[in-house]
Every structure is written in C-alpha cells, then in structure tokens.
Design a protein around this motif. Structure first.
Motif, PDB file in Angstrom:
ATOM      1  N   UNK A 524       0.861  -1.176   0.000  1.00 24.40           N
ATOM      2  CA  UNK A 524       0.000   0.000   0.000  1.00 24.40           C
ATOM      3  C   UNK A 524       0.905   1.236   0.000  1.00 24.40           C
ATOM      4  N   UNK A 525       1.170   1.816  -1.170  1.00 17.32           N
ATOM      5  CA  UNK A 525       2.153   2.902  -1.237  1.00 17.32           C
ATOM      6  C   UNK A 525       1.626   4.209  -0.636  1.00 17.32           C
ATOM      7  N   UNK A 526       2.562   5.074  -0.276  1.00 22.26           N
ATOM      8  CA  UNK A 526       2.180   6.414   0.178  1.00 22.26           C
ATOM      9  C   UNK A 526       1.548   7.177  -0.982  1.00 22.26           C
ATOM     10  N   UNK A 527       0.567   7.974  -0.644  1.00 20.51           N
ATOM     11  CA  UNK A 527      -0.116   8.766  -1.672  1.00 20.51           C
ATOM     12  C   UNK A 527       0.774   9.932  -2.089  1.00 20.51           C
ATOM     13  N   UNK A 528       1.139  10.014  -3.370  1.00 25.66           N
ATOM     14  CA  UNK A 528       2.014  11.126  -3.800  1.00 25.66           C
ATOM     15  C   UNK A 528       1.335  12.488  -3.723  1.00 25.66           C
ATOM     16  N   UNK A 529       0.005  12.518  -3.573  1.00 28.78           N
ATOM     17  CA  UNK A 529      -0.695  13.799  -3.465  1.00 28.78           C
ATOM     18  C   UNK A 529      -0.713  14.323  -2.038  1.00 28.78           C
ATOM     19  N   UNK A 530      -0.254  13.509  -1.083  1.00 25.09           N
ATOM     20  CA  UNK A 530      -0.199  13.946   0.308  1.00 25.09           C
ATOM     21  C   UNK A 530       1.169  14.550   0.599  1.00 25.09           C
ATOM     22  N   UNK A 531       1.189  15.504   1.517  1.00 25.95           N
ATOM     23  CA  UNK A 531       2.450  16.103   1.911  1.00 25.95           C
ATOM     24  C   UNK A 531       3.286  15.080   2.678  1.00 25.95           C
ATOM     25  N   UNK A 532       4.567  15.041   2.376  1.00 27.95           N
ATOM     26  CA  UNK A 532       5.469  14.154   3.107  1.00 27.95           C
ATOM     27  C   UNK A 532       5.754  14.778   4.458  1.00 27.95           C
ATOM     28  N   UNK A 533       5.466  14.053   5.567  1.00 32.82           N
ATOM     29  CA  UNK A 533       5.711  14.655   6.878  1.00 32.82           C
ATOM     30  C   UNK A 533       7.185  14.987   7.079  1.00 32.82           C
TER      31      UNK A 533
END
Length: 536
Positions: A524-533
């Motif tokens: 389940x990859x990280x969403x590229x549209x979300x900001x990287x913390x």
C-alpha cells in the motif's frame, strides 16, 4: 472521443507499485483485486490498495496423467495426475473464501489528463465480455494438437506426462510468444483445424431473460428491447490513512481522484438457450461457467438532456476463467464441519410425541416405488410402481444417518473396484492413540498383514470404520484384509509393494496436513498527493 470526455486507467497505487506512466498500455487496464474474507468491501473502503497478492494457485491449470514414481513412500506414490500451469488468471468462488473487485481511475480527456474527481454527473459500471472459441476439425488432428500442447506445457514445468486426450479448446491459452513457436512446430496438424474465437456480450431482454450474443455478427442482431448488462460500480472515498492529508491538500489532493470499484460476479444462477449448428435444438447452458474466458470493460456514462448519453469504455482487464464450485484448489481453502446425529438423543426423542418438523415427502399418485428391501438388492422386474399416494414426514437426522451409512458402505467398493488409491489421501480420521509415523515405518518394513490386533483396529478407525464390536470370531474382511487382497489387472498383489502401503498410511495421517499460510498483501504505497511529513 469528445474533447471534454474521459479516459480510464488502472488505479494510482497500481501504477505506483509497477512504475507505470499514464500513457503505458498496461496502465489502460482496470485492476482486478482479490480478498479472502466476506468483509472485503469494508477493507476496500478503508484502503483500496490493501488487497491480496495473486499466487501460484491463482492461474488456470490443466490436470495431466503422469506415471507415479516406482519407488518411494510419500503421497506422490498415490497420485496419477499433476497440474500443468498456464498464464491465464483464475478466479475462485465465494464458497472458496475468495472475493474479487475491479477498480478503475477516471481522468478528463484533455492535455495533461487531469483527475476527474470534481465530476458528479457521471455514472460508472462494468460489463463482462466472453471469448467463445469454436473448433472444426477431424478428431485425430485436434486430439494430437491438444495432447502435444499440454505435453509441451508440462515439459516446460518439469512434469513427465502420459499420453493425454485433452480438449484443444480448453488449453488454447494466451501466451503469444510461446504459442507462435508451437504453431511453427505443428503447421500440418493446425492446417486441418479451423479454430475461431469470438467476443460475446450478455444481453438482457425486457422479460428478464438473457443470452450471450456474438459482437459484430450480422446474423445475430440485437433484438428489440435487449440491452447489454452493466454491473454498477461505486466511487471510493479517500482512504482512511489519507483523510487528514486530504483536508489540508484541498481540491488538488486525494479528493481530486475519481476511483471506482465494482464486485465481480464469479457465479450466476442464470441460464440461456445456446443455439447449435446444423439446425440442432438449442441447449440450456449456464451464463457463467468454467469453460469461458472472460474480460471486464469499465464504462463511464454521462447523461445529456434530450439526447442519448455519452459513454467512454476502458481497455479490457486481464483475461480470466472461473473455477467451478468443486475445484480442489478452491475447496482446500475452507473447512466445512458436519456433526453426525447423536443416536442417544434421537432414541430419547423417539420416546416423546413428535413435533411437526422434519422432511415432508409427498408421493404423487402413480409414483410410489414398491420393493421388498428385505430380499436384498432387487433384480430386474422385481419392483412395482404403486397407484397409491402418501405424505410421510421423516426426521432429517434419519436421512443423514442413512446417507452417511451408504457413503461408508460404497467408499471401499469404489476405491477397490477402480483402484483409485489416491482417494485415500483425500480423507482422514483421528483415531484415539495411533502413531501414524511409527505405523507407516512398520508397514514399510513388514507390510499391512503384519499389523497387530491393536494396530489393525487403529488403522480401521483411521479409515473411518470400527470393526471391534462385531461377534467374537467374526473375520469379516476389514480395510487391512481388503487392501492386502487387492490385485492389479495382471493379477499381482497391489500392496506387495510395501512402500506403496506405507504411502497409504502416511496419506491418512491428520498431522501430515498443511495449514495454509497467511496470504501476502499487495504493497500500500504512500499517496504522492499527500504532503510528506517533515522529519524529527
């Protein structure tokens, strides 16, 4: 395509996992996802990327006859067939604890392919298309090509086969490069075979009946009122792990996506009348069976006031076939427990007044089969059809007791008469004390006939039968006697081969079963549209 239309692609997480660009041909296919629990929709809504990986059991296989090894005492000695794997996807039934959805992502068909999350006026569904193969050939060339095809597949997988008479329609699977080589090697035989594949659509009539119709067939037009079945799809919300990010990102974040899913039907109670060539009567056939090859196309529909709606269609999904309910690779995934009726409780019930419940059997007039069961199995003409009618109610437990008794009675007959020794490896009972490993080693050295009275009793219980309560001195043949006396067609004793006898004992060991491992999940990859913390 309309400049303000739509294009359909595989979901973002699949493209991320596989490193696919939106323009990649593979990215044009809707994605089939697999689950192993009836709560799959809740899991899908939580995180659509969290599905199960397809494994070795999830491809179509063909059973081929093999010669068991002449030596050795493992289960392999009992097996007369092996499974040859193809590259065709296989979908199982809900009764096999397998569930499937198709997921697609929608983009606006303008330069840059912006995400279509803002479009609320569209509806999305999918249609299943069937590939139907017709074969015209003399029997011998078709059987030779089919046998060679399966043999070539088996050889590639290290399986030595016997001669087989497989159905060429059943094994003509899609692996283009491999098949081209096969076609080159079998030019003469293939020249005698006319093999033609058509794509078909499932049409529903106003009366609710359905049929498969060949696409682009002028001789089989769409009839008045018929429409192609479109199975509904639903829009997926932002996954739970990205909910906070979606609020912060606003309209350009995960909320801008247009992800849709639909549940893939792997079985159906519908049937249809399939026309037959040569003017022969039509045949009743299932809508969905284990013979057809299916593909899924997702369809976007946009209504227009006063005009027919606009539609856009995805590329086909990967092709697949459907397992039948009795597929052994599927039934091994689910345990069904049946408890036999308790004879003591039934005896107690017999002393009470009976209630209205039970199995009610109505015998119509002129339909009563009359026979005297106390004279043994009736011979030809010994029975009569009675004129009377009757209504009888039986406790359902009575039906089950008799049915299980007949199963125990005929199981040894079937195994011994047809020498299907591998059937013994498909069942086991748990006796009170027997040590299967020690007994197997003993049988492998001394043979079945050398079992002690205690070991014999334990072995019979392991086979599902208890012989200990018969009259003293009763030497009615039991499992040990019957197996010892079993003969090959050439009149030699089957279990003179002590290793084979050892394999039979091992095959009934309940501790020799394999507990299925947990199925791996797709990443389940990280969403590229979300900001990287930010880091600490």
């Amino acid at each position: 395509m309309n400049e303000s239309g739509f294009v359909l692609r595989s979901p973002w997480y699949e493209r991320s996992r596989e490193g696919l660009d939106l323009r990649s041909p593979v990215a044009r296919r809707p994605l089939i996802q697999m689950y192993d629990n009836p709560d799959f929709v809740a899991r899908l809504l939580e995180d659509p990327a969290d599905s199960l990986e397809f494994g070795e059991d999830d491809v179509w296989t063909y059973p081929v006859p093999v010669i068991p090894p002449p030596t050795g005492s493992t289960r392999v000695r009992l097996s007369t067939s092996r499974l040859v794997k193809s590259h065709l996807r296989k979908l199982y039934q809900p009764v096999h604890e397998r569930f499937y959805v198709v997921v697609v992502e929608i983009f606006c068909d303008v330069p840059g392919l912006p995400r279509a999350g803002s479009h609320r006026e569209i509806s999305v569904g999918f249609r299943m298309r069937r590939m139907h193969t017709s074969l015209t050939a003399k029997g011998r060339p078709a059987r030779r090509v089919a046998a060679d095809l399966v043999a070539a597949m088996a050889k590639e997988q290290g399986i030595q086969t016997r001669v087989t008479a497989s159905d060429v329609r059943d094994v003509w699977w899609a692996d283009a490069a491999w098949r081209r080589q096969f076609e080159e090697d079998h030019k003469l035989e293939l020249a005698e075979i006319d093999c033609h594949s058509d794509y078909q659509q499932w049409l529903k009539s106003p009366k609710g009946t359905g049929r498969w119709r060949t696409l682009r067939d002028a001789g089989d037009p769409v009839r008045e009122g018929e429409v192609e079945e479109i199975i509904p799809m639903w829009k997926l919300p932002v996954r739970a792990v990205d909910a906070e990010c979606a609020e912060e990102a606003g309209p350009k974040g995960p909320e801008s996506r247009s992800l849709w899913f639909g549940v893939i039907p792997t079985y159906s109670g519908e049937h249809w009348l399939a026309p037959q060539p040569g003017g022969r009567p039509s045949l009743i056939q299932q809508k969905l069976d284990d013979r057809g090859i299916f593909e899924i196309e997702c369809v976007v529909t946009q209504p227009r006031e006063g005009c027919p709606p606009l539609t856009w269609v995805s590329a086909p999904s990967e092709p697949f076939r459907l397992a039948d309910p009795m597929d052994p690779q599927g039934t091994k995934n689910r345990t069904v427990t049946i408890k036999l009726p308790d004879l003591r409780r039934l005896a107690a019930r017999a002393g009470e007044k009976q209630g209205p419940g039970g199995v009610r059997v109505i015998t119509p007039p002129g339909s009563q089969l009359k026979v005297n069961p106390f004279k043994g199995i009736p011979g030809s003409g010994a029975g009569r059809v009675g004129t009377g009618a009757a209504i009888c109610t039986f406790a359902i437990e009575l039906f089950f007791i008799v049915a299980f008794f007949l199963f125990l009675l005929f199981l040894p007959i079937v195994i011994l008469a047809f020498q299907l020794w591998w059937l013994l490896a498909l069942r086991f009972c748990i006796p009170p004390q027997v040590g299967f490993s020690a007994m197997a080693d003993f049988v492998g050295t001394a043979g079945l006939g050398a079992l002690s009275a205690t070991q014999r009793a334990e072995f019979n219980i392991a086979m599902g039968m208890e012989f200990g309560d018969f009259a003293v001195g009763d030497r009615t043949p039991d499992w040990v006697d019957s197996l010892n006396a079993a003969k090959n067609p050439d009149n030699t004793l089957v279990f003179a081969d002590k290793d084979l006898a050892k394999a039979v004992v091992k095959g009934t060991d309940p501790l020799d079963t394999v507990q299925p491992a947990a199925l791996p999940h797709e990443m389940s990859p990280d969403d590229p549209l979300c900001k990287v913390p930010a880091g600490p």
